[in-house]
Motif scaffolding. Structure first.
Motif, PDB file in Angstrom:
ATOM      1  N   HIS A 183      -4.215  -4.473 -19.632  1.00 51.68           N
ATOM      2  CA  HIS A 183      -3.107  -4.600 -18.674  1.00 51.68           C
ATOM      3  C   HIS A 183      -2.580  -3.231 -18.270  1.00 51.68           C
ATOM      4  CE1 HIS A 183      -1.174  -4.164 -22.527  1.00 51.68           C
ATOM      5  NE2 HIS A 183       0.040  -4.201 -22.028  1.00 51.68           N
ATOM      6  N   GLU A 184      -2.659  -2.275 -19.192  1.00 55.62           N
ATOM      7  CA  GLU A 184      -2.218  -0.912 -18.855  1.00 55.62           C
ATOM      8  C   GLU A 184      -3.260  -0.211 -17.979  1.00 55.62           C
ATOM      9  OE1 GLU A 184      -1.730   3.364 -19.106  1.00 55.62           O
ATOM     10  OE2 GLU A 184      -3.297   2.325 -20.218  1.00 55.62           O
ATOM     11  N   GLN A 185      -4.547  -0.371 -18.326  1.00 56.55           N
ATOM     12  CA  GLN A 185      -5.604   0.257 -17.538  1.00 56.55           C
ATOM     13  C   GLN A 185      -5.661  -0.333 -16.132  1.00 56.55           C
ATOM     14  OE1 GLN A 185      -9.469   0.841 -19.414  1.00 56.55           O
ATOM     15  NE2 GLN A 185     -10.489   0.335 -17.501  1.00 56.55           N
ATOM     16  N   PHE A 186      -5.650  -1.657 -16.042  1.00 56.29           N
ATOM     17  CA  PHE A 186      -5.669  -2.296 -14.727  1.00 56.29           C
ATOM     18  C   PHE A 186      -4.431  -1.920 -13.925  1.00 56.29           C
ATOM     19  CE2 PHE A 186      -8.545  -6.162 -15.897  1.00 56.29           C
ATOM     20  CZ  PHE A 186      -9.670  -5.373 -15.696  1.00 56.29           C
ATOM     21  N   GLY A 187      -3.289  -1.823 -14.610  1.00 54.89           N
ATOM     22  CA  GLY A 187      -2.066  -1.443 -13.909  1.00 54.89           C
ATOM     23  C   GLY A 187      -2.176  -0.075 -13.267  1.00 54.89           C
ATOM     24  N   ARG A 188      -2.779   0.869 -13.989  1.00 51.50           N
ATOM     25  CA  ARG A 188      -2.955   2.224 -13.454  1.00 51.50           C
ATOM     26  C   ARG A 188      -3.819   2.214 -12.203  1.00 51.50           C
ATOM     27  NH1 ARG A 188      -6.049   4.849 -16.717  1.00 51.50           N
ATOM     28  NH2 ARG A 188      -5.861   3.767 -18.699  1.00 51.50           N
ATOM     29  N   GLU A 189      -4.748   1.255 -12.134  1.00 52.91           N
ATOM     30  CA  GLU A 189      -5.719   1.226 -11.042  1.00 52.91           C
ATOM     31  C   GLU A 189      -5.283   0.330  -9.884  1.00 52.91           C
ATOM     32  OE1 GLU A 189      -9.035  -0.324 -13.129  1.00 52.91           O
ATOM     33  OE2 GLU A 189      -9.436   1.520 -14.264  1.00 52.91           O
ATOM     34  N   THR A 190      -4.131  -0.318 -10.010  1.00 56.71           N
ATOM     35  CA  THR A 190      -3.732  -1.330  -9.028  1.00 56.71           C
ATOM     36  C   THR A 190      -2.490  -0.893  -8.270  1.00 56.71           C
ATOM     37  OG1 THR A 190      -4.606  -3.045 -10.503  1.00 56.71           O
ATOM     38  CG2 THR A 190      -3.150  -3.776  -8.735  1.00 56.71           C
ATOM     39  N   SER A 191      -2.532  -1.063  -6.966  1.00 56.39           N
ATOM     40  CA  SER A 191      -1.373  -0.712  -6.136  1.00 56.39           C
ATOM     41  C   SER A 191      -0.220  -1.660  -6.430  1.00 56.39           C
ATOM     42  CB  SER A 191      -1.756  -0.801  -4.659  1.00 56.39           C
ATOM     43  OG  SER A 191      -1.970  -2.149  -4.282  1.00 56.39           O
ATOM     44  N   ALA A 192       0.876  -1.468  -5.752  1.00 62.63           N
ATOM     45  CA  ALA A 192       2.015  -2.381  -5.889  1.00 62.63           C
ATOM     46  C   ALA A 192       1.565  -3.809  -5.579  1.00 62.63           C
ATOM     47  CB  ALA A 192       3.131  -1.961  -4.950  1.00 62.63           C
ATOM     48  N   THR A 193       2.215  -4.779  -6.216  1.00 61.81           N
ATOM     49  CA  THR A 193       1.846  -6.177  -6.055  1.00 61.81           C
ATOM     50  C   THR A 193       3.020  -6.977  -5.492  1.00 61.81           C
ATOM     51  OG1 THR A 193       2.240  -6.322  -8.450  1.00 61.81           O
ATOM     52  CG2 THR A 193      -0.034  -6.300  -7.722  1.00 61.81           C
ATOM     53  N   PRO A 194       2.746  -8.140  -4.899  1.00 63.21           N
ATOM     54  CA  PRO A 194       3.801  -8.885  -4.203  1.00 63.21           C
ATOM     55  C   PRO A 194       4.949  -9.355  -5.092  1.00 63.21           C
ATOM     56  CG  PRO A 194       1.636  -9.646  -3.496  1.00 63.21           C
ATOM     57  CD  PRO A 194       1.406  -8.748  -4.664  1.00 63.21           C
TER      58      PRO A 194
ATOM     59  N   GLU B 255       0.825  -1.210   0.000  1.00 63.65           N
ATOM     60  CA  GLU B 255       0.000   0.000   0.000  1.00 63.65           C
ATOM     61  C   GLU B 255       0.857   1.256   0.000  1.00 63.65           C
ATOM     62  OE1 GLU B 255      -2.382  -0.698   3.429  1.00 63.65           O
ATOM     63  OE2 GLU B 255      -3.991  -1.707   2.296  1.00 63.65           O
ATOM     64  N   ASN B 256       2.070   1.148   0.542  1.00 67.06           N
ATOM     65  CA  ASN B 256       3.020   2.273   0.545  1.00 67.06           C
ATOM     66  C   ASN B 256       3.972   2.231  -0.646  1.00 67.06           C
ATOM     67  OD1 ASN B 256       2.095   3.507   2.976  1.00 67.06           O
ATOM     68  ND2 ASN B 256       3.153   1.918   4.158  1.00 67.06           N
ATOM     69  N   ASN B 257       3.666   1.344  -1.607  1.00 58.80           N
ATOM     70  CA  ASN B 257       4.419   1.259  -2.863  1.00 58.80           C
ATOM     71  C   ASN B 257       5.906   0.987  -2.629  1.00 58.80           C
ATOM     72  OD1 ASN B 257       4.438   1.218  -5.669  1.00 58.80           O
ATOM     73  ND2 ASN B 257       4.855   3.415  -5.846  1.00 58.80           N
ATOM     74  N   PHE B 258       6.203   0.124  -1.654  1.00 60.05           N
ATOM     75  CA  PHE B 258       7.565  -0.285  -1.297  1.00 60.05           C
ATOM     76  C   PHE B 258       8.423   0.879  -0.779  1.00 60.05           C
ATOM     77  CE2 PHE B 258       6.438  -3.723  -4.273  1.00 60.05           C
ATOM     78  CZ  PHE B 258       6.816  -4.819  -3.535  1.00 60.05           C
ATOM     79  N   GLU B 259       7.806   2.001  -0.467  1.00 60.06           N
ATOM     80  CA  GLU B 259       8.572   3.145   0.031  1.00 60.06           C
ATOM     81  C   GLU B 259       9.261   2.776   1.346  1.00 60.06           C
ATOM     82  OE1 GLU B 259       7.884   7.823   1.278  1.00 60.06           O
ATOM     83  OE2 GLU B 259       6.372   6.771   0.090  1.00 60.06           O
ATOM     84  N   GLY B 260      10.573   2.964   1.389  1.00 60.30           N
ATOM     85  CA  GLY B 260      11.355   2.573   2.552  1.00 60.30           C
ATOM     86  C   GLY B 260      11.672   1.094   2.596  1.00 60.30           C
ATOM     87  N   ASN B 261      11.229   0.359   1.581  1.00 62.32           N
ATOM     88  CA  ASN B 261      11.466  -1.099   1.546  1.00 62.32           C
ATOM     89  C   ASN B 261      12.036  -1.538   0.192  1.00 62.32           C
ATOM     90  OD1 ASN B 261      10.246  -2.549   4.121  1.00 62.32           O
ATOM     91  ND2 ASN B 261       8.853  -0.861   3.586  1.00 62.32           N
ATOM     92  N   GLU B 262      12.854  -0.700  -0.391  1.00 67.00           N
ATOM     93  CA  GLU B 262      13.460  -1.042  -1.675  1.00 67.00           C
ATOM     94  C   GLU B 262      14.338  -2.304  -1.592  1.00 67.00           C
ATOM     95  OE1 GLU B 262      13.222  -0.184  -4.886  1.00 67.00           O
ATOM     96  OE2 GLU B 262      11.479   0.991  -4.293  1.00 67.00           O
ATOM     97  N   PRO B 263      15.053  -2.531  -0.468  1.00 62.74           N
ATOM     98  CA  PRO B 263      15.819  -3.792  -0.388  1.00 62.74           C
ATOM     99  C   PRO B 263      14.925  -5.030  -0.522  1.00 62.74           C
ATOM    100  CG  PRO B 263      16.608  -2.249   1.248  1.00 62.74           C
ATOM    101  CD  PRO B 263      15.368  -1.641   0.673  1.00 62.74           C
ATOM    102  N   LEU B 264      13.726  -4.966   0.070  1.00 61.52           N
ATOM    103  CA  LEU B 264      12.790  -6.081  -0.068  1.00 61.52           C
ATOM    104  C   LEU B 264      12.365  -6.239  -1.523  1.00 61.52           C
ATOM    105  CD1 LEU B 264      10.923  -8.278   1.075  1.00 61.52           C
ATOM    106  CD2 LEU B 264       9.192  -6.484   1.447  1.00 61.52           C
ATOM    107  N   ARG B 265      12.050  -5.127  -2.173  1.00 61.81           N
ATOM    108  CA  ARG B 265      11.643  -5.189  -3.578  1.00 61.81           C
ATOM    109  C   ARG B 265      12.788  -5.742  -4.433  1.00 61.81           C
ATOM    110  NH1 ARG B 265      11.540  -1.375  -8.027  1.00 61.81           N
ATOM    111  NH2 ARG B 265       9.931  -2.018  -9.505  1.00 61.81           N
TER     112      ARG B 265
END
Length: 696
Positions: free
Chosen positions: A555-566, A491-501
């Motif tokens: 895939h582009e439209q859904f991507g715009r509407e979808t938060s970061a994914t696992p 939900e925070n778009n991996f902010e502060g968790n780039e090593p995990l990403r």
């Protein structure tokens, strides 16, 4: 050729006007408000086609298009009075798909419209009052097409008298002669057949109750045009070069009929109704159109089957190596198997069309609603990540429960939409060319077609598979974090968790690299989808629910509407572009990607399977054709459904971003269809660039 370049130039002027037709239709429709609906429709339809302005451009040999705008006064009247009526009536007609099909061109060419009218007159001799009303509306709409063609003949003759160019005068006189004859009568020559096919399709594309563009496909021209070609060649009245020119002109008219961003074309090759391989001069010539006109359409599908001569696949690959996005390569054997699985007799199962992108529908017999609707697969997973589960299997089971409920809900909604269409919409002209509407005496909008499938498409499958595997690894195997903690990070778009990403992207396996441990999940999910869809049948006969895994632009439209994914994808970025791996994740080369993409059963997904492969143009060399053929044939031999190829360098794509006017005819593959790169959104352009580029 100068003629082709002149006609190509008109394509880029984006002349797609249907206001005149709809203005004329609704003007008459309002004047006949007291008539029964089918008669009212038919009279308005006849009036519109009788008065629609013929348009013949310099150099055209195949005619029939809508590129003339209304004059200022009529445009104002359309905007103020009739357009609101048209929009209201279109909305009343209901939601749903249309025009994703190919009609019975064999019927058109063998009987002509007058022959079909004779069939209708026979049905009228002994039928109910309700069926009589349907038949009379069909007959009137057919008469409208004849009148429209006669108007084109008159316009061509008038233009011939005005020109001082003797060559063009002869061409226009020939156009006039042909338009007087077809499609009213059976075609007798190759030229007449090509004109008849286009003109019927042009008329079908003007649907009074559907104000959006229509995308009818042209079926298999290397089958239904072949006898005309052979006959004329034997008589000496046709040369191969002139036949190619007519096919090129037909291809250009597809671009005048269908705006870019959609898809329209034809298929070649495969096997015919008798199971015989189709491989002839027209097969090659229909593919050659791609090279000759260099436009986004025709969207050509080459149907590969075991035993087809190698030169046809070589021809297809040679064009792909030149950088064209067509033809797409379809597996005729897999598709035929899939159609037969869903109850299509073998004879009909050999006669199918990619109804726009990759959706398979039986030719001449379909009212199939493709991509109805699209489902965002990773989003369903995100919605489950707000609590913990006792095991990974428990999460999977809960996901399937949610997916099943989603499939059921969407199926019920599409069925409702179909019932609304049945009550509020008709299409008598189209019904004349689709089995079994005339035989039943039932409009296509009311269940007259032989096949009435609904085809939902499941988008982002690779993202789902990679996400599930990341969750299994991080949450259940390594226990690095809880599912709820993971959800908060996303939900925070991996902010502060780039090593995990970084760890997810670079140290956890991804679908597309021939790793069974993760690839198995694609098969696991797809098998569940196929079984679940088979539980449902719709309103009409042969109304199966048949799945697909392609995306068009969703895939582009859904991507715009979808938060970061696992799987490490950040918020807003497009989802995976088909059933292949996600963008940039094929670490082990194209062969590994192909192996992963064929570890599950494609045959039950005749709603469409799209696998994109991108190759570097700079890497091409003497052996590139053999290399690409090996990859494609490996995919096909492993029962892959469809492969589509981009051969382009990212440097070229980046130059096109900076100087779009210099690259306006640069065509790229998207998610089942092709489009002009410079007309794509910045997000879609970035997604195309990010796709893994292989060496050939």
């Amino acid at each position: 050729m100068k003629r082709i370049e002149l006609l190509r130039k008109r394509v880029f002027e984006n002349l797609h006007f249907s206001d005149e037709f709809h203005y004329l239709f609704y003007k008459s429709y309002e004047q006949h408000a007291g008539l029964p609906e089918e008669e009212r429709y038919a009279e308005a339809f006849y009036f519109a086609f009788s008065n629609l302005t013929p348009s013949i451009a310099e150099g055209e040999l195949i005619v029939g298009k809508r590129d003339i705008p209304l004059c200022a006064d009529k445009q104002q009247e359309w905007e103020d009075i009739y357009k609101p009526i048209a929009e209201s009536r279109s909305q009343q007609a209901g939601d749903g798909q249309d025009s994703h099909m190919a009609i019975d061109y064999m019927l058109v060419l063998s009987k002509g419209i007058l022959g079909i009218i004779e069939m209708i007159d026979e049905y009228l001799l002994d039928c109910s009052e309700e069926k009589a009303s349907f038949y009379k509306s069909c007959k009137r709409c057919l008469q409208a097409v004849i009148k429209h063609s006669e108007n084109y003949a008159d316009a061509a003759l008038k233009m011939s008298l005005a020109t001082t160019d003797p060559t063009r005068r002869n061409e226009l006189e020939k156009i006039a002669e042909i338009c007087k004859k077809v499609p009213a009568n059976p075609a007798e020559s190759f030229y007449e057949a090509v004109q008849s096919v286009h003109f019927i399709t042009h008329c079908l594309s003007l649907n009074p109750f559907r104000l959006c563009a229509q995308q009818f496909q042209l079926g298999h021209p290397d089958r239904y045009l072949l006898k005309f070609y052979k006959k004329d060649m034997q008589k000496g009245t046709l040369t191969k070069d002139y036949a190619q020119l007519l096919l090129d002109c037909l291809g250009i008219q597809i671009n005048m009929r269908v705006p870019s961003g959609l898809s329209s074309g034809y298929m070649v090759g495969g096997r015919d109704e008798q199971g015989e391989i189709v491989a002839n001069e027209l097969t090659e010539m229909c593919i050659q159109v791609i090279d000759d006109i260099r436009l986004v359409y025709p969207a050509v599908g080459f149907c590969y089957t075991d035993g087809i001569p190698e030169k046809y696949l070589d021809k297809a690959i040679a064009l792909l190596l030149k950088g064209y996005s067509h033809p797409a390569i379809f597996n005729d054997d897999v598709i035929t198997k899939g159609l037969m699985h869903y109850g299509v007799p073998e004879e009909q199962a050999h006669n199918y069309i990619h109804s726009t992108c990759v959706e398979i529908t039986p030719v001449s017999s379909s009212n199939v609603w493709v991509a109805s609707p699209y489902t965002n697969m990773p989003l369903l997973l995100l919605e489950l990540m707000n609590k913990e589960y006792s095991s990974f299997e428990a999460l999977i089971n809960t996901y399937f429960e949610k997916l099943d409920a989603h499939i059921k809900f969407n199926f019920e909604r599409e069925n409702h939409n179909r019932s609304v269409r049945a009550q509020n919409s008709i299409n008598p002209l189209l019904s004349c060319f689709v089995n079994d509407c005339l035989e039943k005496g039932v409009d296509i909008e009311r269940g007259g077609a032989k096949y009435n499938w609904i085809m939902p498409s499941f988008v982002g499958m690779a993202n789902l598979v990679d996400s599930l595997y990341a969750i299994k690894t991080l949450v259940f195997d390594e226990k690095k974090l809880s599912l709820c903690e993971f959800k908060t990070i996303l939900e925070n778009n991996f902010e502060g968790n780039e090593p995990l990403r970084f760890y997810i992207l670079n140290h956890i396996s991804k679908y597309g690299n021939d790793i069974n441990d993760i690839d198995q999940y694609f098969g696991f999910v797809s098998e569940h989808i196929a079984k679940e869809c088979e539980k449902y049948t719709g309103l009409y006969s042969n109304a199966n629910l048949i799945p697909s895994v392609f995306c068009w632009i969703m895939h582009e439209q859904f991507g715009r509407e979808t938060s970061a994914t696992p799987d490490g994808r950040k918020a807003g970025f497009p989802l995976g572009d088909g059933s292949g791996p996600c963008q940039g994740r094929e670490a082990n080369g194209p062969t590994a990607s192909v192996l992963s993409s064929t570890k599950w059963d494609h045959s039950k997904f005749i709603g469409g399977v799209a696998v994109n492969l991108k190759f570097s143009k700079a890497s091409l060399g003497r052996n590139s054709l053999d290399t690409m053929k090996f990859i494609i044939k490996t995919y096909l031999k492993r029962s892959g459904f469809e492969a589509q190829i981009n051969v382009v360098d990212n440097e070229t794509l980046k130059k096109a971003q900076k100087n779009p006017e210099d690259y306006r005819d640069l065509v790229v593959r998207i998610g089942g269809y092709s489009d002009y790169f410079v007309r794509l959104s910045p997000e879609m352009q970035a997604e195309i660039i990010m796709r893994t580029t292989h060496n050939a």
